[in-house]
Design an enzyme around this catalytic site. Sequence first.
Site: not given
Ligand SMILES: *Cc1c(COP(=O)(O)O)cnc(C)c1O
Length: 395
Positions: A183, A211, A242
């Site tokens: 990320s 991501h 996302k």
């Molecule tokens: C955003 C993210 C999460 C968390 O996801 P949520 O559904 O918002 O809890 C977990 N792992 C990675 C790599 C992320 O980028």
Amino acid sequence: MSKQIIKDFKGQFTELQEQGLFKQERIINSPQSSEIKVSTGAEVLNFCANNYLGLSNHPAVIKAAQETMDNWGYGLSSVRFICGTQQIHKELEKEVSAFLHTEDTILYAACFDANGGIFEPLLGAESAIISDELNHASIIDGVRLCKAERFRYRHSDMEELKDCLIKAQSAKYRIIATDGVFSMDGDIAKLPDICKLAKQYDALVMVDDSHATGYIGKTGRGTFEQFGLEGKIDLITTTFGKALGGAMGGCTSGRKELIEMLRQRSRPYLFSNSLAPAIVGGTLKVLEMLVGSTELQDKVTNNAAYFRQKIIDAGFTIVPGDTAIVPIMLYDERLALKMADMILKEGIYVIGFAYPVVPKGKARIRVQLSAAHEKHHLDKAVSAFIKIGKKLEVI
Ligand SMILES: *Cc1c(COP(=O)(O)O)cnc(C)c1O
């Protein structure tokens, strides 16, 4: 109530403020989109959401969520195994499995929960987890909750991964855990090498594609598709928060026996509420849209390529890559935060990232592209970076 703790914390907040590291939430007074209204009344272009496909406020997704709520209600008031499983939950698990080329899928309230509940049910003290040092916080927390022996390799360093695998050969089971797209740097894990080593040293592979799911790979299935590794990843965790509509929710997907064990034992699944019908319906609609067309996947990919090139041409240093995450390196913490603030005043909403989100001395502005961006949005953002970058003598 101890007065000491309040006094201590106030002191720490002052310290953070003095260092320019105190996180202040900015208030948005509109739905999530490429153009948003902030609380000052200003309308700005948004370059820091994980809204990769521009679906967070898409009419078809909203309509599907509303209709699902009409038909299936607002909430379940139950966990899945008591009385919280509706037909639509099974349907979503089936559709996610098809989308990710896996055998089965288990839903969670968030990917944070998926990662928090993945290791402990599958691996005991006699097993080993081998983890990339830049993995997401939720993987790190999931590892902490598990008694397996822990190994950590330098980011994407395949030699070190191999060393870890060798050291872990006496363990009962081994699992390699990695983000698909990282990320903060926006780079992609070396999945072909990871899978090869996993095969050689008899390890499972777990990829967190939060991501990536929705836009990486030819049809947006994720990092496995980018490398032609369909069906080769033992466990994929991902988020619906996302690219896939951005509401919330997540899942673990993979080999059916592993998923079955999670249904039996995974604590965030057994002891937390079922996914709300509106989110289930919205996510089902998103998957239907993505299977039917690659228009959005192509658009975000093209937008990212265009923006990267313009920013490089302007003289900025970025972390190389080909995802929709473009980290513009400023190194200095104050500079990154100050520059982001000045760019916001130009109508471009970006955020500076500093320690502890990124390592000390590696502060940056992370720009995220979306299929909701049009060319004139991108050009305006590039102009703002150039104007402020010159003013602050970054370029
Ligand atoms: C955003 C993210 C999460 C968390 O996801 P949520 O559904 O918002 O809890 C977990 N792992 C990675 C790599 C992320 O980028």
